[in-house]
Scaffold this motif. Structure first.
Motif, PDB file in Angstrom:
ATOM      1  N   VAL A  33       0.858  -1.238   0.195  1.00  8.45           N
ATOM      2  CA  VAL A  33       0.097  -0.029  -0.511  1.00  8.45           C
ATOM      3  C   VAL A  33       1.647   1.281   0.259  1.00  8.45           C
ATOM      4  O   VAL A  33       1.776   1.183   0.674  1.00  8.45           O
ATOM      5  N   GLY A  34       0.287   2.421  -1.119  1.00  9.39           N
ATOM      6  CA  GLY A  34       1.054   3.684  -0.841  1.00  9.39           C
ATOM      7  C   GLY A  34       2.017   3.933  -2.177  1.00  9.39           C
ATOM      8  O   GLY A  34       2.904   2.543  -2.565  1.00  9.39           O
ATOM      9  N   PRO A  35       2.520   4.850  -2.668  1.00  8.78           N
ATOM     10  CA  PRO A  35       3.823   4.755  -3.644  1.00  8.78           C
ATOM     11  C   PRO A  35       5.046   4.572  -2.953  1.00  8.78           C
ATOM     12  O   PRO A  35       5.640   4.324  -4.288  1.00  8.78           O
ATOM     13  N   SER A  36       6.028   4.646  -2.066  1.00  8.47           N
ATOM     14  CA  SER A  36       7.021   4.063  -1.635  1.00  8.47           C
ATOM     15  C   SER A  36       7.048   2.138  -0.952  1.00  8.47           C
ATOM     16  O   SER A  36       7.670   1.707  -1.157  1.00  8.47           O
ATOM     17  N   ALA A  37       5.595   1.497  -1.152  1.00  2.00           N
ATOM     18  CA  ALA A  37       5.661   0.415  -1.242  1.00  2.00           C
ATOM     19  C   ALA A  37       6.445  -0.454  -2.357  1.00  2.00           C
ATOM     20  O   ALA A  37       6.499   0.250  -3.385  1.00  2.00           O
ATOM     21  N   PRO A  38       7.728  -1.638  -1.312  1.00  5.24           N
ATOM     22  CA  PRO A  38       8.406  -2.185  -2.282  1.00  5.24           C
ATOM     23  C   PRO A  38       7.644  -3.453  -3.152  1.00  5.24           C
ATOM     24  O   PRO A  38       8.157  -3.221  -4.286  1.00  5.24           O
ATOM     25  N   ILE A  39       6.250  -3.906  -2.998  1.00  6.19           N
ATOM     26  CA  ILE A  39       5.764  -4.358  -3.661  1.00  6.19           C
ATOM     27  C   ILE A  39       4.686  -4.540  -4.983  1.00  6.19           C
ATOM     28  O   ILE A  39       3.975  -3.367  -4.541  1.00  6.19           O
ATOM     29  N   HIS A  40       5.604  -3.544  -6.255  1.00  6.97           N
ATOM     30  CA  HIS A  40       4.367  -3.157  -7.565  1.00  6.97           C
ATOM     31  C   HIS A  40       3.350  -3.828  -7.960  1.00  6.97           C
ATOM     32  O   HIS A  40       2.098  -3.330  -7.878  1.00  6.97           O
ATOM     33  N   ALA A  41       3.571  -5.363  -8.025  1.00 10.94           N
ATOM     34  CA  ALA A  41       2.676  -5.437  -8.690  1.00 10.94           C
ATOM     35  C   ALA A  41       2.497  -7.239  -7.695  1.00 10.94           C
ATOM     36  O   ALA A  41       3.320  -7.688  -7.479  1.00 10.94           O
ATOM     37  N   LEU A  42       1.606  -7.948  -7.612  1.00  7.52           N
ATOM     38  CA  LEU A  42       1.313  -9.207  -6.798  1.00  7.52           C
ATOM     39  C   LEU A  42       0.082  -9.719  -7.746  1.00  7.52           C
ATOM     40  O   LEU A  42      -0.781  -9.146  -7.426  1.00  7.52           O
ATOM     41  N   ALA A  43       0.541 -11.021  -8.548  1.00  6.37           N
ATOM     42  CA  ALA A  43      -0.508 -11.789  -8.436  1.00  6.37           C
ATOM     43  C   ALA A  43      -0.809 -13.233  -8.242  1.00  6.37           C
ATOM     44  O   ALA A  43       0.198 -13.556  -8.288  1.00  6.37           O
ATOM     45  N   LEU A  44      -2.526 -13.434  -8.349  1.00  9.13           N
ATOM     46  CA  LEU A  44      -1.928 -14.703  -7.022  1.00  9.13           C
ATOM     47  C   LEU A  44      -3.352 -15.420  -7.281  1.00  9.13           C
ATOM     48  O   LEU A  44      -3.796 -15.352  -8.579  1.00  9.13           O
ATOM     49  N   THR A  45      -2.807 -16.862  -6.905  1.00  9.06           N
ATOM     50  CA  THR A  45      -3.047 -17.928  -7.247  1.00  9.06           C
ATOM     51  C   THR A  45      -3.323 -18.851  -5.254  1.00  9.06           C
ATOM     52  O   THR A  45      -2.684 -18.998  -5.033  1.00  9.06           O
ATOM     53  N   THR A  46      -5.088 -18.595  -5.457  1.00 10.45           N
ATOM     54  CA  THR A  46      -5.270 -19.042  -3.766  1.00 10.45           C
ATOM     55  C   THR A  46      -5.763 -20.255  -4.232  1.00 10.45           C
ATOM     56  O   THR A  46      -7.297 -20.401  -4.976  1.00 10.45           O
ATOM     57  N   THR A  47      -6.030 -21.283  -3.580  1.00  6.98           N
ATOM     58  CA  THR A  47      -6.452 -22.684  -3.425  1.00  6.98           C
ATOM     59  C   THR A  47      -6.656 -23.248  -2.185  1.00  6.98           C
ATOM     60  O   THR A  47      -5.933 -22.947  -0.826  1.00  6.98           O
ATOM     61  N   THR A  48      -8.211 -24.254  -1.724  1.00  5.27           N
ATOM     62  CA  THR A  48      -7.218 -25.323  -0.934  1.00  5.27           C
ATOM     63  C   THR A  48      -6.371 -26.079  -1.292  1.00  5.27           C
ATOM     64  O   THR A  48      -6.194 -26.251  -2.394  1.00  5.27           O
ATOM     65  N   PRO A  49      -6.504 -27.335  -0.701  1.00  9.13           N
ATOM     66  CA  PRO A  49      -5.665 -28.120  -0.550  1.00  9.13           C
ATOM     67  C   PRO A  49      -6.596 -29.081  -1.623  1.00  9.13           C
ATOM     68  O   PRO A  49      -5.813 -29.887  -1.942  1.00  9.13           O
ATOM     69  N   GLU A  50      -7.592 -29.376  -0.744  1.00  5.37           N
ATOM     70  CA  GLU A  50      -8.791 -30.714  -2.123  1.00  5.37           C
ATOM     71  C   GLU A  50      -8.558 -29.537  -3.334  1.00  5.37           C
ATOM     72  O   GLU A  50      -8.883 -30.204  -4.447  1.00  5.37           O
ATOM     73  N   GLU A  51      -8.923 -28.206  -3.376  1.00  2.53           N
ATOM     74  CA  GLU A  51      -8.314 -27.750  -5.114  1.00  2.53           C
ATOM     75  C   GLU A  51      -7.850 -27.665  -6.121  1.00  2.53           C
ATOM     76  O   GLU A  51      -7.196 -28.779  -6.446  1.00  2.53           O
ATOM     77  N   HIS A  52      -6.300 -28.671  -4.944  1.00  2.00           N
ATOM     78  CA  HIS A  52      -5.153 -28.569  -5.160  1.00  2.00           C
ATOM     79  C   HIS A  52      -4.815 -29.553  -6.469  1.00  2.00           C
ATOM     80  O   HIS A  52      -4.196 -29.622  -6.984  1.00  2.00           O
ATOM     81  N   GLN A  53      -5.066 -30.733  -5.117  1.00  2.00           N
ATOM     82  CA  GLN A  53      -5.442 -32.475  -5.444  1.00  2.00           C
ATOM     83  C   GLN A  53      -6.852 -31.964  -6.718  1.00  2.00           C
ATOM     84  O   GLN A  53      -5.725 -33.095  -7.269  1.00  2.00           O
ATOM     85  N   ARG A  54      -7.194 -31.913  -6.722  1.00  3.10           N
ATOM     86  CA  ARG A  54      -8.701 -31.953  -7.802  1.00  3.10           C
ATOM     87  C   ARG A  54      -7.513 -31.298  -9.173  1.00  3.10           C
ATOM     88  O   ARG A  54      -7.461 -32.184 -10.667  1.00  3.10           O
ATOM     89  N   LYS A  55      -6.950 -29.864  -8.936  1.00  3.41           N
ATOM     90  CA  LYS A  55      -6.049 -30.022 -10.263  1.00  3.41           C
ATOM     91  C   LYS A  55      -5.144 -30.648 -11.079  1.00  3.41           C
ATOM     92  O   LYS A  55      -4.939 -30.569 -11.960  1.00  3.41           O
ATOM     93  N   GLY A  56      -4.727 -30.762  -9.509  1.00  3.65           N
ATOM     94  CA  GLY A  56      -3.679 -31.780 -10.277  1.00  3.65           C
ATOM     95  C   GLY A  56      -3.832 -33.306 -11.023  1.00  3.65           C
ATOM     96  O   GLY A  56      -2.454 -34.267 -11.223  1.00  3.65           O
ATOM     97  N   ALA A  57      -5.102 -33.661 -10.731  1.00  2.59           N
ATOM     98  CA  ALA A  57      -5.263 -35.371 -11.020  1.00  2.59           C
ATOM     99  C   ALA A  57      -5.898 -34.886 -12.400  1.00  2.59           C
ATOM    100  O   ALA A  57      -6.372 -36.255 -12.735  1.00  2.59           O
ATOM    101  N   LEU A  58      -5.904 -33.510 -13.220  1.00  2.97           N
ATOM    102  CA  LEU A  58      -6.302 -33.294 -14.212  1.00  2.97           C
ATOM    103  C   LEU A  58      -5.686 -33.744 -15.372  1.00  2.97           C
ATOM    104  O   LEU A  58      -5.159 -33.532 -14.950  1.00  2.97           O
ATOM    105  N   PRO A  59      -5.898 -34.792 -16.088  1.00  6.49           N
ATOM    106  CA  PRO A  59      -5.386 -35.273 -17.312  1.00  6.49           C
ATOM    107  C   PRO A  59      -4.920 -33.571 -17.656  1.00  6.49           C
ATOM    108  O   PRO A  59      -5.122 -32.054 -18.079  1.00  6.49           O
TER     109      PRO A  59
END
Length: 87
Positions: free
Chosen positions: A61-87
């Motif tokens: 937050v703010g003009p002098s913040a060190p992080i300018h951009a942050l792309a996020l992927t957020t999942t639960t462990p169950e969602e992550h497991q299902r994605k890993g099981a996809l072909p």
């Protein structure tokens, strides 16, 4: 700010989280983070992102913040497991 710094802050807020952070430009200000946490269960994308942003509020937050951009992927462990099981 390093990927390890960001990971540590997220893990402090979400202790069960599996966190991967990549500096996408090499400049220390643009990052891509994948966060897997049971704390996301029952929450939509906006709520999930708010949980992560709360852990980083003083560095995104703010003009002098060190992080300018942050792309996020957020999942639960169950969602992550299902994605890993996809072909």
């Amino acid at each position: 700010m390093t990927p390890d710094d960001i990971s540590a802050r997220i893990r402090a807020a979400l202790p069960d989280a599996d966190v991967t952070v990549v500096d996408t430009t090499g400049g220390g200000d643009h990052f891509d983070a994948t966060v897997i946490s049971s704390a996301f269960a029952g929450k939509g994308p906006v709520e999930r992102h708010r949980l992560v942003y709360a852990a980083l509020s003083d560095v995104i937050v703010g003009p002098s913040a060190p992080i300018h951009a942050l792309a996020l992927t957020t999942t639960t462990p169950e969602e992550h497991q299902r994605k890993g099981a996809l072909p």
